[in-house]
Design a protein around this motif. Structure first.
Motif, PDB file in Angstrom:
ATOM      1  N   LEU A 180       0.826  -1.203   0.000  1.00 57.94           N
ATOM      2  CA  LEU A 180       0.000   0.000   0.000  1.00 57.94           C
ATOM      3  C   LEU A 180       0.861   1.255   0.000  1.00 57.94           C
ATOM      4  CD1 LEU A 180      -2.617   1.584   0.248  1.00 57.94           C
ATOM      5  CD2 LEU A 180      -2.594   1.142   2.716  1.00 57.94           C
ATOM      6  N   ALA A 181       1.880   1.276   0.844  1.00 57.82           N
ATOM      7  CA  ALA A 181       2.757   2.452   0.891  1.00 57.82           C
ATOM      8  C   ALA A 181       3.453   2.666  -0.451  1.00 57.82           C
ATOM      9  CB  ALA A 181       3.790   2.290   2.007  1.00 57.82           C
ATOM     10  N   LEU A 182       3.874   1.585  -1.106  1.00 57.44           N
ATOM     11  CA  LEU A 182       4.474   1.704  -2.433  1.00 57.44           C
ATOM     12  C   LEU A 182       3.479   2.296  -3.430  1.00 57.44           C
ATOM     13  CD1 LEU A 182       6.427  -1.670  -2.618  1.00 57.44           C
ATOM     14  CD2 LEU A 182       7.446   0.612  -2.646  1.00 57.44           C
ATOM     15  N   ALA A 183       2.205   1.900  -3.308  1.00 53.64           N
ATOM     16  CA  ALA A 183       1.179   2.451  -4.195  1.00 53.64           C
ATOM     17  C   ALA A 183       0.994   3.945  -3.956  1.00 53.64           C
ATOM     18  CB  ALA A 183      -0.142   1.716  -3.988  1.00 53.64           C
ATOM     19  N   LEU A 184       1.079   4.376  -2.711  1.00 56.88           N
ATOM     20  CA  LEU A 184       0.945   5.802  -2.401  1.00 56.88           C
ATOM     21  C   LEU A 184       2.117   6.591  -2.984  1.00 56.88           C
ATOM     22  CD1 LEU A 184      -0.262   5.613   1.326  1.00 56.88           C
ATOM     23  CD2 LEU A 184      -1.662   5.885  -0.729  1.00 56.88           C
ATOM     24  N   VAL A 185       3.325   6.035  -2.849  1.00 61.45           N
ATOM     25  CA  VAL A 185       4.498   6.690  -3.438  1.00 61.45           C
ATOM     26  C   VAL A 185       4.365   6.736  -4.956  1.00 61.45           C
ATOM     27  CG1 VAL A 185       6.985   6.477  -3.814  1.00 61.45           C
ATOM     28  CG2 VAL A 185       6.029   6.128  -1.526  1.00 61.45           C
ATOM     29  N   GLU A 186       3.841   5.667  -5.539  1.00 61.08           N
ATOM     30  CA  GLU A 186       3.628   5.656  -6.987  1.00 61.08           C
ATOM     31  C   GLU A 186       2.658   6.753  -7.398  1.00 61.08           C
ATOM     32  OE1 GLU A 186       2.007   2.662 -10.519  1.00 61.08           O
ATOM     33  OE2 GLU A 186       2.737   1.835  -8.626  1.00 61.08           O
ATOM     34  N   ASP A 187       1.597   6.952  -6.620  1.00 63.28           N
ATOM     35  CA  ASP A 187       0.655   8.038  -6.901  1.00 63.28           C
ATOM     36  C   ASP A 187       1.369   9.389  -6.871  1.00 63.28           C
ATOM     37  OD1 ASP A 187      -1.436   6.275  -7.147  1.00 63.28           O
ATOM     38  OD2 ASP A 187      -2.250   6.639  -5.146  1.00 63.28           O
ATOM     39  N   ASP A 188       2.286   9.549  -5.934  1.00 63.81           N
ATOM     40  CA  ASP A 188       2.966  10.838  -5.751  1.00 63.81           C
ATOM     41  C   ASP A 188       4.089  11.069  -6.749  1.00 63.81           C
ATOM     42  OD1 ASP A 188       1.316  11.211  -3.570  1.00 63.81           O
ATOM     43  OD2 ASP A 188       2.839  10.670  -2.079  1.00 63.81           O
ATOM     44  N   HIS A 189       4.859  10.015  -7.055  1.00 64.86           N
ATOM     45  CA  HIS A 189       6.104  10.215  -7.796  1.00 64.86           C
ATOM     46  C   HIS A 189       6.319   9.279  -8.972  1.00 64.86           C
ATOM     47  CE1 HIS A 189       7.341  12.976  -4.651  1.00 64.86           C
ATOM     48  NE2 HIS A 189       7.098  12.054  -3.754  1.00 64.86           N
ATOM     49  N   GLY A 190       5.342   8.442  -9.281  1.00 64.71           N
ATOM     50  CA  GLY A 190       5.452   7.588 -10.451  1.00 64.71           C
ATOM     51  C   GLY A 190       5.909   6.174 -10.127  1.00 64.71           C
ATOM     52  N   ARG A 191       5.644   5.290 -11.071  1.00 62.17           N
ATOM     53  CA  ARG A 191       5.926   3.873 -10.870  1.00 62.17           C
ATOM     54  C   ARG A 191       7.421   3.587 -10.743  1.00 62.17           C
ATOM     55  NH1 ARG A 191       3.129  -0.744 -11.025  1.00 62.17           N
ATOM     56  NH2 ARG A 191       4.139  -2.667 -11.723  1.00 62.17           N
ATOM     57  N   HIS A 192       8.247   4.328 -11.475  1.00 62.75           N
ATOM     58  CA  HIS A 192       9.685   4.065 -11.412  1.00 62.75           C
ATOM     59  C   HIS A 192      10.213   4.253  -9.998  1.00 62.75           C
ATOM     60  CE1 HIS A 192      10.105   8.426 -11.366  1.00 62.75           C
ATOM     61  NE2 HIS A 192      11.360   8.249 -11.028  1.00 62.75           N
TER      62      HIS A 192
END
Length: 328
Positions: A180-192
């Motif tokens: 979930l935290a990785l998904a939140l970071v992806e929302d903020d800064h992209g999948r890479h």
């Protein structure tokens, strides 16, 4: 999320006595590593994520493991929270929050003002008790799904790693909080960025929310001593035609008695059970190997690639090719 070099967000994790230490530290490690990588890339001059532990009052809070974490601030004094997470915990610990109306009311107020409200593991039950999940789709640890279903106004997704519904996020057990935290970071800064963090954490893969929490094969082995050997045999012989007659022969039972006992013991017909296992095996092959769909269909016992496509879509809501694109 497009933000300036100086912009930052406040991450608050609500903890309580008996909370799961990994529910707390796992997701927060993701945000800490995001800060490290963002600094390294020169994208922000200061920490993008400011992390705060929030409890009923500031000071040491003993986790379920016995380890004590130090809460930075009491919840009444917490301000300007962007993303609020509530950890899961031992049954007695999260249920103790049910009898704390001030905490539940504070969570309700936060739902209206924070950008994202999230739960880890059975922390979803605290949000449910507060009424925060009413009208939303949500998940929790598979062992707590029945408890979550007691809240009739919640649409429970029992088989998801995490669920996002509007600005409400819920996740399954323990390590799913990292997903979930990785998904939140992806929302903020992209999948890479999320993938780079996953690599630093030496995760086997970054799981998207739609993956299964657990293996039906393993769960059914655990549920039935009588048919455990048969479940193993089925899994090893998926590429064969598995009729009721053939399964009954393996158990030295008549087909009629076998079908009746199998349904009573495992709660599903033999045909449906085998279909579930075939789809699960297809998911494994699609995500882990570079086999053609025709080969996957053969190894899983589907009569054709088209039957694989139809069955897979009925179970997963997407085609095998899309599943492979997301999860390979």
């Amino acid at each position: 999320m497009n933000l300036s070099l100086d912009q930052s967000v406040q991450i608050a994790m609500f903890i309580y006595p008996g909370a799961s230490g990994l529910d707390v530290t796992g997701p927060l490690e993701v945000f800490t590593l995001a800060n490290y990588l963002l600094h390294k890339e020169g994208r922000y001059r200061s920490d993008f994520y400011h992390i705060q532990l929030v409890a009923e009052k500031a000071g040491p809070v003993q986790m379920g493991t016995g380890v004590k974490l130090y809460a930075d601030i009491g919840y009444r004094d917490a301000q300007d929270i962007h993303t609020l997470l509530i950890s899961g915990g031992t049954p007695g610990s999260y249920q103790a929050l049910y009898d704390k109306p001030d905490v539940l009311n504070w969570l309700c107020v936060q739902k209206r003002v924070v950008e994202r409200m999230c739960s880890i593991c059975n922390g979803a039950l605290v949000l449910a008790r507060a009424g925060i999940l009413n009208g939303h789709r949500a998940t929790t640890h598979w062992a707590n799904v029945d408890e979550l279903r007691q809240f009739k106004e919640i649409e429970v997704d029992s088989d998801a790693i995490y669920v996002s519904d509007g600005h409400i996020y819920t996740s399954a057990g323990i390590t799913a909080g990292i997903d979930l935290a990785l998904a939140l970071v992806e929302d903020d800064h992209g999948r890479h960025m999320a993938l780079a963090i996953a690599r630093l954490m030496v995760l086997y893969l970054k799981r998207d929310g739609g993956q299964q929490q657990y293996s039906s094969y393993l769960m059914n082995q655990q549920q039935s001593d009588r048919f455990a050997g048969l479940v193993e045999w089925i899994y090893q012989n998926l590429d064969q035609s598995l009729t009721v007659e053939k399964l009954a022969l393996q158990t030295a039972m008549s087909p009629r008695n076998f079908a009746r006992c199998f349904l009573k013991e495992l709660g599903v017909t033999p045909a449906r059970f085998i279909e579930n296992i075939r789809v699960e095996k297809a998911c494994q092959l699609l995500s882990e190997q570079n086999l053609s769909q025709e080969r996957v269909a053969f190894l899983c016992g589907f009569q054709s690639q088209e039957q694989l496509r139809r069955t897979f879509r009925r179970h997963k809501g997407i085609l095998p090719s899309e599943f492979r694109r997301r999860f390979h």
